[in-house]
Each structure stands twice: as structure tokens, then as C-alpha cells.
Scaffold this motif. Structure first.
Motif, PDB file in Angstrom:
ATOM      1  N   VAL A  72       0.861  -1.177   0.000  1.00 63.19           N
ATOM      2  CA  VAL A  72       0.000   0.000   0.000  1.00 63.19           C
ATOM      3  C   VAL A  72       0.899   1.229   0.000  1.00 63.19           C
ATOM      4  CG1 VAL A  72      -1.772   1.286   1.247  1.00 63.19           C
ATOM      5  CG2 VAL A  72      -1.849  -1.200   1.218  1.00 63.19           C
ATOM      6  N   LEU A  73       0.636   2.163  -0.886  1.00 63.63           N
ATOM      7  CA  LEU A  73       1.397   3.407  -0.941  1.00 63.63           C
ATOM      8  C   LEU A  73       0.636   4.505  -0.218  1.00 63.63           C
ATOM      9  CD1 LEU A  73       2.679   3.418  -4.624  1.00 63.63           C
ATOM     10  CD2 LEU A  73       3.938   2.819  -2.566  1.00 63.63           C
ATOM     11  N   ASP A  74       1.345   5.253   0.623  1.00 64.64           N
ATOM     12  CA  ASP A  74       0.750   6.385   1.314  1.00 64.64           C
ATOM     13  C   ASP A  74       0.433   7.490   0.309  1.00 64.64           C
ATOM     14  OD1 ASP A  74       0.936   5.138   3.756  1.00 64.64           O
ATOM     15  OD2 ASP A  74       2.968   5.889   4.130  1.00 64.64           O
ATOM     16  N   PRO A  75      -0.336   8.503   0.726  1.00 63.95           N
ATOM     17  CA  PRO A  75      -0.663   9.594  -0.209  1.00 63.95           C
ATOM     18  C   PRO A  75       0.592  10.186  -0.846  1.00 63.95           C
ATOM     19  CG  PRO A  75      -2.001   9.785   1.759  1.00 63.95           C
ATOM     20  CD  PRO A  75      -1.031   8.667   2.018  1.00 63.95           C
ATOM     21  N   GLU A  76       0.551  10.347  -2.149  1.00 65.14           N
ATOM     22  CA  GLU A  76       1.713  10.830  -2.892  1.00 65.14           C
ATOM     23  C   GLU A  76       2.016  12.288  -2.583  1.00 65.14           C
ATOM     24  OE1 GLU A  76       4.201  12.241  -6.153  1.00 65.14           O
ATOM     25  OE2 GLU A  76       2.122  12.839  -5.865  1.00 65.14           O
ATOM     26  N   THR A  77       1.004  13.029  -2.132  1.00 57.89           N
ATOM     27  CA  THR A  77       1.198  14.455  -1.886  1.00 57.89           C
ATOM     28  C   THR A  77       2.116  14.721  -0.701  1.00 57.89           C
ATOM     29  OG1 THR A  77      -0.874  14.376  -0.620  1.00 57.89           O
ATOM     30  CG2 THR A  77      -1.002  15.164  -2.895  1.00 57.89           C
ATOM     31  N   ARG A  78       2.431  13.701   0.103  1.00 57.42           N
ATOM     32  CA  ARG A  78       3.304  13.962   1.265  1.00 57.42           C
ATOM     33  C   ARG A  78       4.716  14.318   0.821  1.00 57.42           C
ATOM     34  NH1 ARG A  78       3.632   8.690   0.201  1.00 57.42           N
ATOM     35  NH2 ARG A  78       5.501   7.511   0.784  1.00 57.42           N
ATOM     36  N   HIS A  79       5.081  13.979  -0.427  1.00 59.78           N
ATOM     37  CA  HIS A  79       6.405  14.326  -0.947  1.00 59.78           C
ATOM     38  C   HIS A  79       6.421  15.690  -1.626  1.00 59.78           C
ATOM     39  CE1 HIS A  79       8.141  10.477  -0.063  1.00 59.78           C
ATOM     40  NE2 HIS A  79       7.290   9.809  -0.826  1.00 59.78           N
ATOM     41  N   ARG A  80       5.275  16.283  -1.854  1.00 56.54           N
ATOM     42  CA  ARG A  80       5.206  17.518  -2.632  1.00 56.54           C
ATOM     43  C   ARG A  80       5.432  18.747  -1.773  1.00 56.54           C
ATOM     44  NH1 ARG A  80       5.040  16.546  -8.233  1.00 56.54           N
ATOM     45  NH2 ARG A  80       3.980  14.568  -8.567  1.00 56.54           N
ATOM     46  N   ASP A  81       5.979  19.764  -2.398  1.00 56.27           N
ATOM     47  CA  ASP A  81       6.180  21.045  -1.737  1.00 56.27           C
ATOM     48  C   ASP A  81       4.840  21.779  -1.686  1.00 56.27           C
ATOM     49  OD1 ASP A  81       6.927  23.495  -0.809  1.00 56.27           O
ATOM     50  OD2 ASP A  81       8.525  23.815  -2.262  1.00 56.27           O
ATOM     51  N   PRO A  82       4.330  22.120  -0.493  1.00 57.01           N
ATOM     52  CA  PRO A  82       3.026  22.799  -0.425  1.00 57.01           C
ATOM     53  C   PRO A  82       2.996  24.108  -1.201  1.00 57.01           C
ATOM     54  CG  PRO A  82       3.723  22.035   1.746  1.00 57.01           C
ATOM     55  CD  PRO A  82       4.892  21.856   0.834  1.00 57.01           C
ATOM     56  N   ALA A  83       4.135  24.806  -1.257  1.00 58.06           N
ATOM     57  CA  ALA A  83       4.168  26.074  -1.985  1.00 58.06           C
ATOM     58  C   ALA A  83       4.255  25.879  -3.493  1.00 58.06           C
ATOM     59  CB  ALA A  83       5.365  26.916  -1.511  1.00 58.06           C
ATOM     60  N   ASN A  84       4.724  24.718  -3.929  1.00 56.56           N
ATOM     61  CA  ASN A  84       4.861  24.436  -5.360  1.00 56.56           C
ATOM     62  C   ASN A  84       4.585  22.952  -5.580  1.00 56.56           C
ATOM     63  OD1 ASN A  84       5.442  24.317  -8.048  1.00 56.56           O
ATOM     64  ND2 ASN A  84       7.526  25.099  -7.890  1.00 56.56           N
ATOM     65  N   PRO A  85       3.319  22.577  -5.820  1.00 59.74           N
ATOM     66  CA  PRO A  85       2.972  21.149  -5.938  1.00 59.74           C
ATOM     67  C   PRO A  85       3.662  20.431  -7.089  1.00 59.74           C
ATOM     68  CG  PRO A  85       1.010  22.519  -5.660  1.00 59.74           C
ATOM     69  CD  PRO A  85       2.152  23.444  -5.939  1.00 59.74           C
ATOM     70  N   GLU A  86       4.244  21.183  -8.040  1.00 59.57           N
ATOM     71  CA  GLU A  86       4.923  20.536  -9.148  1.00 59.57           C
ATOM     72  C   GLU A  86       6.329  20.061  -8.782  1.00 59.57           C
ATOM     73  OE1 GLU A  86       3.512  19.802 -12.012  1.00 59.57           O
ATOM     74  OE2 GLU A  86       1.663  20.653 -11.214  1.00 59.57           O
ATOM     75  N   ARG A  87       6.781  20.383  -7.563  1.00 61.57           N
ATOM     76  CA  ARG A  87       8.131  20.003  -7.144  1.00 61.57           C
ATOM     77  C   ARG A  87       8.048  19.206  -5.862  1.00 61.57           C
ATOM     78  NH1 ARG A  87      12.121  22.617  -9.802  1.00 61.57           N
ATOM     79  NH2 ARG A  87      13.593  22.051  -8.181  1.00 61.57           N
ATOM     80  N   TYR A  88       9.103  18.393  -5.617  1.00 52.97           N
ATOM     81  CA  TYR A  88       9.158  17.590  -4.409  1.00 52.97           C
ATOM     82  C   TYR A  88       9.886  18.337  -3.305  1.00 52.97           C
ATOM     83  CZ  TYR A  88       7.600  13.521  -7.034  1.00 52.97           C
ATOM     84  OH  TYR A  88       6.871  12.654  -7.788  1.00 52.97           O
ATOM     85  N   LEU A  89       9.610  17.945  -2.062  1.00 52.21           N
ATOM     86  CA  LEU A  89      10.316  18.499  -0.931  1.00 52.21           C
ATOM     87  C   LEU A  89      11.791  18.117  -1.006  1.00 52.21           C
ATOM     88  CD1 LEU A  89       7.738  17.677   1.891  1.00 52.21           C
ATOM     89  CD2 LEU A  89       8.277  19.943   1.020  1.00 52.21           C
TER      90      LEU A  89
END
Length: 582
Positions: A405-422
């Protein structure tokens, strides 16, 4: 301490050194410098540092001595011989540690290492005392050179050279005599690969890998796909140039999953992985994914980005071994373009030494599966590098285990720029995105097996019997069929016709007077509805549900007028309801 040099407790460090010391010892010349240039660079650093620490120590270090050390380190970095010099230093320390007094001084020095590179220096000193296995030390140096910045490398080179000179100022334990001949590492590697059955790629001269960032990806067809698969298998089975390029990836641990702990060495590990990949591709069914299906899979991934994915089920695979190509590449946030996937069952064996590179850059041994269910190995293909005469090359290894099971993919995303990863999650985020994408493709390709809702259409391109026999003589065990899949443009109309015309029990009983298009969405479908209530009563959530994609379809009577207003109203937030005071 810098974050790129992770800290270990003394007990963990001594345990690693103890395990390394128990391994079979290498020949004495395995850590020696093998070329005259490497030896000269090491001697210059050794001599220049000796001027700084020669007793009695002057009150002020002369500028000329300090400048000579800087020049010696600059020469090492310019020639990119850091690995060779570090290995020669370790060889000297390990020989000097044979003296018990010197070994005790090394342990005392290791306890006082702090600041940039302190963790690395501590490990080098303690591994030398334990006479650790050469491969363990090499992996430590590779990881340090890959993660440390230039200033840290400069400081550690000078500090370690100074310790080495102080511990053995008379060079009693140093092997400074170069070998009688210069060993050509490339020739030795080629000879070893030839012993393992690889041959030079006469049909594909030149470099095995080439950058092609500006190359446009041409839409594949059935003939290209068959040719690509054949060349892909040939390259992995016998091409020596590709094996040497793969070996370079191993040395720097750029492979996420590889037999790094193979007992027969680097070349045998490379050949093992290449031949397994060739076997997967040789027996794979071939798929061509139309742009409409690729966009539908990506929409499915985006809709599920904020929630946990359903567990990976091998039953969702369209075939146990497959190779698919996308008409339109998948663009990752890092800019890399993915054009296909190769997959097949995989059951690692303990004696092959498989390891996985964790996000903290440490190697973790892969334990074989405890049950009989094999894992699914997935190789992502990129068109940003070309392999031999192929317009693509392998890029990343993905691993799908039953029940994953994969956790939500958005946890890796930068909240200020969803097109980039943290920061720090780019590689892991891209791996999960590719795995979500290929799983969405698998689930769409097999949806018709689990539901009456069919959204795709396909065409099978057969191969003539004579050409099929020719493919089998080349080592291809698959039938050579190429399946072309796309989204059926009539899927929405067909789905609407399958819906019951009478209102369902418990409904409002109202009928629509207009028609509108309902957007594509997912629906939870219960495969055993007659047992759903009983299963949920025993344990909530125990009834497995499938996520079925419902195509965009018209809603309302066939003879009713179309309503754009109703369709747009569905996307506007509803007004808050009024509640009475009574």
C-alpha cells in the motif's frame, strides 16, 4: 556535523568492523595504488603534510608548507583520484595497526573526531584497526565522495594524511614500491567480463549510453516495438560495452536495487542482473499504450494522489511478464521522461547478495520472500538516454510486493509548489509516482476482467509464423504479438445504456428533464456483494473492493435537451443550508 555524514553509535560501528574482519582477507596488493600517477599524487600529499606536523612543531606554520598541501589536494581533485588516495591511506593505516601501540592510538584518535567529515574519519580509523574487508572500506569511501562537498573532502584529505604521518612518521609500515608494471583496470575488467560470456559489441560501436535530452520521442508501432525488444535483450545478454557502463553505476551505487553483495565480485553481479533483465524482456508480452489511455491513467493517478492506494494485487497484472511503450512520455517533476516499463516476477535468493539503497544512502540486504508469492520487478525506461542503437535505456528499478500500500503521494510535494518535491524526497517521490502510474495502467488494462464497465478497446497485431521462428532463434520466447490499447470513444454512451432505466430502490423517484455529461471518476465495486454485509459485520473493512474507472458519460433521458448550466453547477461549491430555529 554535516547531515551528509550520518552518525552511528560506537556499538554499531564496532559490530560492522567485527563482521567485516571475519570475511575472507583480500590479497595484500588489492589496496595498492596501481598507476604511477596515483602513486605520485599520494606521495606529494604525504610529503607536504609531513612538513606541517614534523616535530618540533613551530609556533606558526610557514605559508609555503600550507600552500604546498593545498596544491597537492588540488592536484588530487583535478585528476579525480580521491578514491585512489583514500585507499592508499587506508592501506598504510591498516598495516600500521599491526603494532598494538599504534592501534591503541588510532582508537583514541577515532573517539575525538568531530566537525565536517568526523564520522567518516572515525570509521576509517576503526576499520583500519579491525583490518576490515576491502570492499567495506571502498563502499564507505564511495558514499562519502558522493555526498560530501568539496570543502569537506579537502579538509578530510589533509586531516587523514596528517594522522597517517603522525602515527608512522618513518614509513615503516608503508608499501611505497609501485608494481613492476602498470595494471590497466579496463583491460582487467574486459577480461573478466569475457570469462563470464560477454563479447564486444561489434554491431554497436561507440559508447553504450548517450545523452539525448533534446531528442523527440517518436510514436512507436508494432514493428519498432519488436525490433526494440530484440535489441534490448541482445544488449543485456551479451554486450560488453553495456556491461561496463552498468559496472560504473555499481561503483557509485547509483542502482537502487542490485546484488551489491555478490560473493563473486562486481563483474559477476553485473552479469547476473543483466541476464535476469534479458529473461524478463525475452518472455514479455508487448503492449503499445495510446495517448488517450496514457492520459486516462495519469488522471487516475492525480485523483488518487491525496489518498492511500489500494493494495497491489498480482491479479491486476495484464500478464506476469510484460513490456509496454507509451505513445506520449510521462514527464516526471525532475524533467525525466518515461516511455515504458518492463516487468516480471522476481524472487531474490540469499546467495546472490541483493541489497537496496535506502533514502539515507545506506545499503540494506533484501531478505527473500517468506511466502511462495514472488515479487514483481519493474524497470522504467527513459528516452533521455539512448542505449546502443535503442532510443531509450533503463532508468529506475521499482519493486511491487503483494499487499503493498502506498501512502498519499502528496506527502512528498512542496506545499508552496505542488509541481516540485520536498528537499530530500525527489528520488523517492519519483519512484512512487512511476509505480502509481504503471499500477494505474495495469488496473485499466484488466478492468474488464473484474467489471462489466469496459472503457478500453484494443487490437492485436500477430506475427507471421516464419518471423516467429526467427525470433525464437534469437532467444525470444514470447509469441511476438503486439497489443495496441486505447480509450474507446463510445465507452461513455455504452455505459449509460447499461444503466437501469427504472429508479433504484431507495431513490427519490425523480427523473431528469435534461441531459449533461458526468466527468470521469472512480467507483468502489464490491466483488462479492452477497457476502459484503457478513464480512463487514465480522471485521469492518475486511471486504475487498475494486476501484473501477467510470468513463465520462451522459446522464438523463436520451430525448431530453442538453444542459450546460447543470454541468457547470456541479463544479461550484454548494451554498450553506439554512436550519430552522424550531
Amino acid at each position: 556535523m554535516h547531515s551528509n555524514t550520518p552518525e552511528l553509535s560506537d556499538s554499531e560501528l564496532l559490530a560492522i568492523a567485527a563482521r567485516a574482519a571475519k570475511r575472507a582477507p583480500k590479497k595484500p596488493n588489492d589496496l595498492l595504488i596501481l598507476t604511477q600517477l596515483q602513486l605520485e599524487l599520494y606521495r606529494e600529499l604525504h610529503a607536504s603534510v609531513g612538513q606541517l606536523v614534523r616535530p618540533p612543531v613551530p609556533a606558526e606554520i610557514s605559508p609555503s608548507s600550507s600552500a604546498r598541501v593545498r596544491s597537492a589536494i588540488d592536484a588530487i581533485l583535478a585528476e579525480e583520484k580521491e578514491m585512489a588516495v583514500f585507499r592508499q591511506m587506508y592501506d598504510h593505516l591498516a598495516l600500521a595497526a599491526g603494532d598494538r601501540q599504534v592501534a591503541d592510538r588510532m582508537l583514541a584518535l577515532s573517539s575525538g573526531q568531530h566537525g565536517p567529515g568526523g564520522s567518516f574519519l572515525k570509521r576509517m580509523l576503526r576499520f583500519a584497526v579491525a583490518d576490515a574487508y576491502a570492499n567495506t572500506v571502498q563502499m564507505l569511501v564511495v558514499d562519502f565522495l558522493r555526498t560530501a562537498d568539496k570543502q569537506t573532502i579537502r579538509a578530510v584529505l589533509a586531516q587523514l594524511a596528517g594522522m597517517e604521518w603522525t602515527l608512522d612518521p618513518d614509513d615503516r609500515h608503508q608499501r611505497m614500491t609501485p608494481p613492476d608494471f602498470v595494471v590497466n583496470d579496463a583491460d582487467a575488467e574486459i577480461r573478466r567480463f569475457r570469462e563470464l560470456g560477454l563479447i564486444p559489441g561489434d554491431a554497436h560501436p561507440g559508447r553504450s549510453l548517450a545523452r539525448s535530452d533534446e531528442a523527440t520521442w517518436e510514436v512507436p508501432d508494432q514493428h519498432r516495438i519488436r525490433t526494440w525488444r530484440r535489441r534490448y535483450v541482445e544488449a543485456h545478454r551479451q554486450n560488453l560495452d553495456w556491461a561496463r557502463a552498468k559496472a560504473e553505476e555499481y561503483r557509485w551505487e547509483r542502482e537502487r536495487l542490485a546484488p551489491y553483495g555478490h560473493p563473486d565480485g562486481l563483474e559477476a553481479a553485473v552479469v547476473l542482473q543483466l541476464r535476469q533483465e534479458a529473461d524478463r524482456a525475452a518472455s514479455a508480452r508487448l503492449f503499445q499504450i495510446d495517448d488517450s489511455l496514457g492520459r486516462m491513467a495519469l488522471r487516475r493517478v492525480m485523483r488518487r494522489a491525496e489518498k492511500t492506494t489500494t493494495p497491489f494485487d498480482p491479479a491486476h497484472l495484464p500478464t506476469s511478464r510484460g513490456m509496454l511503450f507509451l505513445d506520449t512520455p510521462l514527464a516526471l517533476p525532475t524533467g525525466r521522461r518515461i516511455v515504458g516499463y518492463v516487468w516480471g516476477p522476481w524472487s531474490p535468493r540469499a546467495e546472490e547478495g541483493w541489497c537496496i539503497v535506502r533514502p539515507d544512502q545506506f545499503l540494506e540486504p533484501v531478505d527473500p520472500p517468506h511466502d511462495d508469492a514472488p515479487w514483481t520487478w519493474v524497470t522504467a525506461l527513459t528516452c533521455d538516454q539512448s542505449l546502443l542503437k535503442l532510443p531509450f535505456s533503463p532508468y529506475e528499478t521499482l519493486l511491487a510486493r503483494p499487499g503493498d500500500v502506498l501512502d498519499p503521494e502528496t506527502r512528498h510535494r512542496d506545499p508552496a509548489n505542488p509541481e516540485r518535491y520536498l528537499s530530500g524526497s525527489g528520488r523517492q517521490g519519483c519512484q512512487e509516482l512511476m509505480l502509481r502510474h504503471v499500477r494505474a495502467l495495469w488496473e485499466l488494462l484488466t478492468q474488464h476482467k473484474r467489471s462489466t464497465v469496459r472503457v478500453l478497446a484494443h487490437q492485436v497485431h500477430q506475427l507471421k509464423p516464419s518471423k516467429r521462428d526467427a525470433e525464437r532463434r534469437r532467444g525470444i520466447s514470447d509469441s511476438g504479438q503486439v497489443e495496441n490499447w486505447w480509450v474507446d470513444p463510445d465507452a461513455g454512451e455504452r455505459y449509460q445504456e447499461q444503466q437501469p432505466r427504472q429508479p433504484r430502490e431507495g431513490g427519490t423517484g425523480r427523473t431528469l428533464a435534461v441531459r449533461y455529461w458526468r466527468d470521469e471518476h472512480e467507483r468502489q465495486q464490491c466483488p462479492n456483494s452477497h457476502q459484503h454485509a457478513a464480512l463487514e459485520a465480522v471485521k469492518p473493512g475486511s471486504c475487498p473492493h475494486y476501484e473501477i474507472t467510470i468513463p465520462e458519460h451522459p446522464v438523463g433521458p436520451a430525448d431530453a435537451p442538453w444542459s450546460d448550466r447543470l454541468r457547470h453547477a456541479r463544479h461550484r461549491p454548494s451554498a450553506p443550508r439554512r436550519t430552522s430555529d424550531t
